[in-house]
Enzyme design. Structure first.
Site, PDB file in Angstrom:
ATOM      1  N   PRO A  32       0.791  -1.165   0.014  1.00 47.24           N
ATOM      2  CA  PRO A  32      -0.010   0.050  -0.007  1.00 47.24           C
ATOM      3  C   PRO A  32       0.803   1.080  -0.116  1.00 47.24           C
ATOM      4  O   PRO A  32       2.037   1.438   0.689  1.00 47.24           O
ATOM      5  CB  PRO A  32      -0.863   0.037   1.315  1.00 47.24           C
ATOM      6  CG  PRO A  32       0.098  -0.862   2.219  1.00 47.24           C
ATOM      7  CD  PRO A  32       0.768  -1.996   1.387  1.00 47.24           C
ATOM      8  N   GLY A  33       0.354   2.231  -0.533  1.00 50.91           N
ATOM      9  CA  GLY A  33       1.060   3.508  -0.535  1.00 50.91           C
ATOM     10  C   GLY A  33       0.081   4.410  -0.421  1.00 50.91           C
ATOM     11  O   GLY A  33       0.073   5.124   0.835  1.00 50.91           O
ATOM     12  N   ARG A  34      -0.898   4.746  -1.159  1.00 51.22           N
ATOM     13  CA  ARG A  34      -1.767   5.934  -1.066  1.00 51.22           C
ATOM     14  C   ARG A  34      -2.467   5.874   0.358  1.00 51.22           C
ATOM     15  O   ARG A  34      -2.857   6.876   1.054  1.00 51.22           O
ATOM     16  CB  ARG A  34      -2.871   5.891  -2.335  1.00 51.22           C
ATOM     17  CG  ARG A  34      -3.859   7.125  -2.214  1.00 51.22           C
ATOM     18  CD  ARG A  34      -4.817   6.909  -3.327  1.00 51.22           C
ATOM     19  NE  ARG A  34      -4.405   6.218  -4.512  1.00 51.22           N
ATOM     20  CZ  ARG A  34      -4.335   6.979  -5.806  1.00 51.22           C
ATOM     21  NH1 ARG A  34      -4.440   8.233  -5.674  1.00 51.22           N
ATOM     22  NH2 ARG A  34      -3.935   6.283  -6.619  1.00 51.22           N
TER      23      ARG A  34
ATOM     24  N   ARG B 271      -1.937  15.951  -9.781  1.00 53.44           N
ATOM     25  CA  ARG B 271      -3.146  14.870  -9.859  1.00 53.44           C
ATOM     26  C   ARG B 271      -4.302  15.780 -10.598  1.00 53.44           C
ATOM     27  O   ARG B 271      -4.974  14.846 -11.477  1.00 53.44           O
ATOM     28  CB  ARG B 271      -3.518  14.316  -8.578  1.00 53.44           C
ATOM     29  CG  ARG B 271      -2.452  13.661  -8.106  1.00 53.44           C
ATOM     30  CD  ARG B 271      -2.761  12.793  -6.786  1.00 53.44           C
ATOM     31  NE  ARG B 271      -3.401  11.567  -7.302  1.00 53.44           N
ATOM     32  CZ  ARG B 271      -4.883  11.588  -7.103  1.00 53.44           C
ATOM     33  NH1 ARG B 271      -5.466  12.513  -6.516  1.00 53.44           N
ATOM     34  NH2 ARG B 271      -5.357  10.441  -7.525  1.00 53.44           N
TER      35      ARG B 271
ATOM     36  N   CYS C  31       1.170  28.739 -16.524  1.00 54.26           N
ATOM     37  CA  CYS C  31       0.225  29.300 -17.977  1.00 54.26           C
ATOM     38  C   CYS C  31      -0.229  28.300 -18.642  1.00 54.26           C
ATOM     39  O   CYS C  31      -0.010  27.953 -19.851  1.00 54.26           O
ATOM     40  CB  CYS C  31       1.350  29.975 -18.890  1.00 54.26           C
ATOM     41  SG  CYS C  31       2.353  31.357 -17.817  1.00 54.26           S
TER      42      CYS C  31
ATOM     43  N   TYR D 179      -5.140  13.568 -13.991  1.00 53.79           N
ATOM     44  CA  TYR D 179      -6.294  12.603 -13.820  1.00 53.79           C
ATOM     45  C   TYR D 179      -7.685  13.196 -13.862  1.00 53.79           C
ATOM     46  O   TYR D 179      -8.508  12.355 -13.311  1.00 53.79           O
ATOM     47  CB  TYR D 179      -6.178  11.900 -12.710  1.00 53.79           C
ATOM     48  CG  TYR D 179      -4.672  11.138 -12.616  1.00 53.79           C
ATOM     49  CD1 TYR D 179      -4.076  10.303 -13.484  1.00 53.79           C
ATOM     50  CD2 TYR D 179      -3.744  11.449 -11.438  1.00 53.79           C
ATOM     51  CE1 TYR D 179      -2.760   9.643 -13.114  1.00 53.79           C
ATOM     52  CE2 TYR D 179      -2.586  11.078 -11.283  1.00 53.79           C
ATOM     53  CZ  TYR D 179      -2.091  10.106 -12.311  1.00 53.79           C
ATOM     54  OH  TYR D 179      -0.821   9.513 -12.115  1.00 53.79           O
TER      55      TYR D 179
ATOM     56  N   TYR E  30       1.331  10.930  -3.978  1.00 59.57           N
ATOM     57  CA  TYR E  30       1.318  11.084  -5.269  1.00 59.57           C
ATOM     58  C   TYR E  30       1.268  12.935  -5.544  1.00 59.57           C
ATOM     59  O   TYR E  30       0.736  13.264  -6.542  1.00 59.57           O
ATOM     60  CB  TYR E  30       0.513  10.415  -6.204  1.00 59.57           C
ATOM     61  CG  TYR E  30       0.535   8.938  -6.012  1.00 59.57           C
ATOM     62  CD1 TYR E  30       1.638   8.308  -6.434  1.00 59.57           C
ATOM     63  CD2 TYR E  30      -0.425   8.227  -5.305  1.00 59.57           C
ATOM     64  CE1 TYR E  30       1.846   6.892  -6.503  1.00 59.57           C
ATOM     65  CE2 TYR E  30      -0.197   6.907  -5.237  1.00 59.57           C
ATOM     66  CZ  TYR E  30       0.790   6.138  -5.680  1.00 59.57           C
ATOM     67  OH  TYR E  30       1.123   4.641  -5.696  1.00 59.57           O
TER      68      TYR E  30
HETATM   69  N1  LLP Z   1       2.564  -1.680  -6.045  1.00 54.32           N
HETATM   70  C1  LLP Z   1       2.830  -1.462  -7.388  1.00 54.32           C
HETATM   71  C2  LLP Z   1       3.256  -2.430  -8.130  1.00 54.32           C
HETATM   72  C3  LLP Z   1       2.120  -0.256  -7.987  1.00 54.32           C
HETATM   73  O1  LLP Z   1       2.290  -0.142  -9.346  1.00 54.32           O
HETATM   74  C4  LLP Z   1       1.528   0.700  -7.074  1.00 54.32           C
HETATM   75  C5  LLP Z   1       1.109   2.109  -7.540  1.00 54.32           C
HETATM   76  C6  LLP Z   1       1.591   0.346  -5.771  1.00 54.32           C
HETATM   77  C7  LLP Z   1       2.070  -0.901  -5.466  1.00 54.32           C
HETATM   78  C8  LLP Z   1       0.761   1.321  -4.804  1.00 54.32           C
HETATM   79  O2  LLP Z   1      -0.626   1.505  -4.866  1.00 54.32           O
HETATM   80  P1  LLP Z   1      -1.492   2.472  -4.107  1.00 54.32           P
HETATM   81  O3  LLP Z   1      -1.670   1.633  -2.544  1.00 54.32           O
HETATM   82  O4  LLP Z   1      -0.771   3.654  -3.721  1.00 54.32           O
HETATM   83  O5  LLP Z   1      -2.790   2.599  -4.755  1.00 54.32           O
HETATM   84  N2  LLP Z   1      -0.033   8.785  -9.567  1.00 54.32           N
HETATM   85  C9  LLP Z   1      -1.051   7.897  -9.477  1.00 54.32           C
HETATM   86  C10 LLP Z   1      -0.897   6.832  -8.826  1.00 54.32           C
HETATM   87  C11 LLP Z   1      -0.191   5.675  -9.667  1.00 54.32           C
HETATM   88  C12 LLP Z   1       0.002   4.323  -9.010  1.00 54.32           C
HETATM   89  C13 LLP Z   1       1.108   3.409  -9.574  1.00 54.32           C
HETATM   90  N3  LLP Z   1       1.235   2.216  -8.726  1.00 54.32           N
HETATM   91  C14 LLP Z   1      -2.113   8.818  -8.867  1.00 54.32           C
HETATM   92  O6  LLP Z   1      -1.625  10.005  -8.386  1.00 54.32           O
HETATM   93  O7  LLP Z   1      -3.327   8.572  -8.661  1.00 54.32           O
END
Ligand code: LLP
Length: 421
Positions: free
Chosen positions: A276-278, A314, A346, A318, A375
């Protein structure tokens, strides 16, 4: 729940008024809450406490060294996708045996760096990559643990730019060919097959696609074991979404996500990794900005703020929504006014929100973009030669600048003019 709340009429990060940070560090600036990060990480741990597991923080979501150190000290592993992220994880004190290396285009140099520095596992995304890693590891006299990322062809039902689990996406190998590819992996020198990896997308707000993908992984694991592979680890990726709007239905909680994992793969007796990241860092951060001008247009008012698309990409990239709130708490029943909140860059795309409902604002007023911890800073740039946005970490009643705003001299010094010009 996060720790950005109004206290005595002013928005705080934990016990620090955001206005203090703006006064001392300047704006725009990202502000993170250590207590929120800690809490969110704990929720994932708790969600998997029924089994052996490692929560690998997705470094791409926020790669500041202080954030990584905080997570690493709590026991997090790291999911990295480049040499730079690997080096950041190591610099934050995370040992190699808690780092997994994902990504579709790992170069030989990146793989060598990770083999030399220590790695928990490579998540392989294609056959050419698998063969390259095998050759490299064998030539270094090493045997590296690998999982193969399968593409389960499941619709994650998220924004098309962040969906990764459909067959048309560039990620992983088709699950239908997995048996064949694992057979080759087992024959190749330098590789030790330990697991299966999957990641179907980001900002998923429904558990059904996870359930579908994890069931396919469970089925595959059974089939691979029947072929004689020792599958001891499942990396189930990241992707659990967060509420970007306070007034909306909240996405499922980590504990519910953990139940889906348990139901789908719990019987396999594998160690579970998630990435998890987000969900850990998204709502642990805000982007703080100051109003430069309030401009009256023909049919609308613009709030021109000192943050722009280069600081928080973002919305432009998106069409993403970030709640915008005033730092001074509006009084009960205070009139709201619609503003188009825009940055100084701009491009018309440099619009954060149209008709944002805010109290009457004036130049010099402060606003915060919520849910900006993931992000946000990592996708910032110096477009329009705007200095890279700084970052601050709050813990309790104190804070520290964890990335300073570069000076213009520093920015200019990175370029060089060739002698023949
Ligand atoms: N693992 C892999 C292999 C991934 O490609 C990603 C995210 C994660 C884990 C983490 O996913 P999360 O838990 O954060 O959803 N820039 C975009 C999001 C791109 C996500 C790419 N991969 C945004 O701002 O929404």
């Amino acid at each position: 729940m996060d720790h950005f709340l109004y206290k005595n009429g002013a928005l705080h990060a934990e016990d620090v008024p955001l206005s203090c940070i703006a006064a001392q560090v300047g704006t725009p600036v990202y502000v993170y809450s250590a207590a929120t990060l800690t809490r969110h990480f704990g929720l994932f741990r708790q969600a998997l406490d029924w089994t052996d597991h490692l929560v690998c923080f997705a470094v791409k979501s926020n790669s500041n060294l202080a954030v990584l150190k905080l997570m690493g000290d709590l026991g997090a592993g790291m999911d990295v996708v480049s040499a730079g992220e690997y080096l950041r994880a190591k610099a934050a004190g995370v040992p190699g045996d808690r780092i997994v290396f994902s990504g579709v285009g790992k170069t030989l140099a990146e793989m060598r760096l990770a083999i030399e520095g220590g790695i928990r596992q490579f998540n392989i995304e294609s056959e050419p990559e698998m063969r390259a890693l095998s050759q490299l590891a064998a030539s270094m006299g090493a045997t590296v643990p690998v999982a193969i990322r399968v593409n389960p062809d499941v619709d994650a039902k998220t924004h098309e730019k962040i969906a990764t689990g459909k067959s048309e996406n560039k990620f992983g190998i088709p699950i239908s060919r997995a048996i064949e590819v694992y057979a080759e992996a087992a024959r190749l020198p330098g590789l030790e097959v330990v697991g299966v990896d999957v990641h179907i997308g980001s900002q998923l707000t429904d558990l059904a696609p996870f359930r579908a993908a994890y069931r396919k992984v469970a089925e595959l694991t059974g089939a691979l074991r029947a072929e004689g592979h020792q599958i001891t680890r499942l990396d189930l990726g990241g992707g659990l979404g967060i509420p970007y709007r306070r007034d909306n239905n909240a996405p499922p909680l980590p504990i519910e996500y953990g139940q889906v994992i348990r139901e789908a793969v719990g019987h396999l007796d594998c160690e579970i990794e998630i990435e998890p990241g987000r969900n850990i860092v998204g709502n642990a951060g805000v982007l703080l900005a100051e109003v430069i001008y309030v401009k009256q247009g023909e049919d609308r008012d613009f709030l021109i703020v000192d943050a722009a698309m280069n600081d928080l990409l973002r919305p432009a990239m998106y069409g993403a929504h970030h709640d915008i709130v005033p730092v001074i708490e509006p009084g009960l029943g205070a009139a709201v006014h619609p503003y188009d909140v825009v940055g100084p860059v701009c491009e018309s795309g440099d619009t954060f929100q149209k008709a944002a409902q805010l109290p009457q604002m004036e130049a010099g007023g402060l606003i915060a973009f919520r849910s900006a911890g993931a992000y946000g800073a990592v996708m910032a740039s110096e477009y329009n030669s705007r200095p890279l946005v700084p970052e601050v970490l709050v813990q309790g009643d104190h804070f520290a600048v964890i990335r300073a705003r570069p000076t213009f001299d520093e920015m200019l010094a990175r370029d060089s003019i060739p002698p023949w010009l």
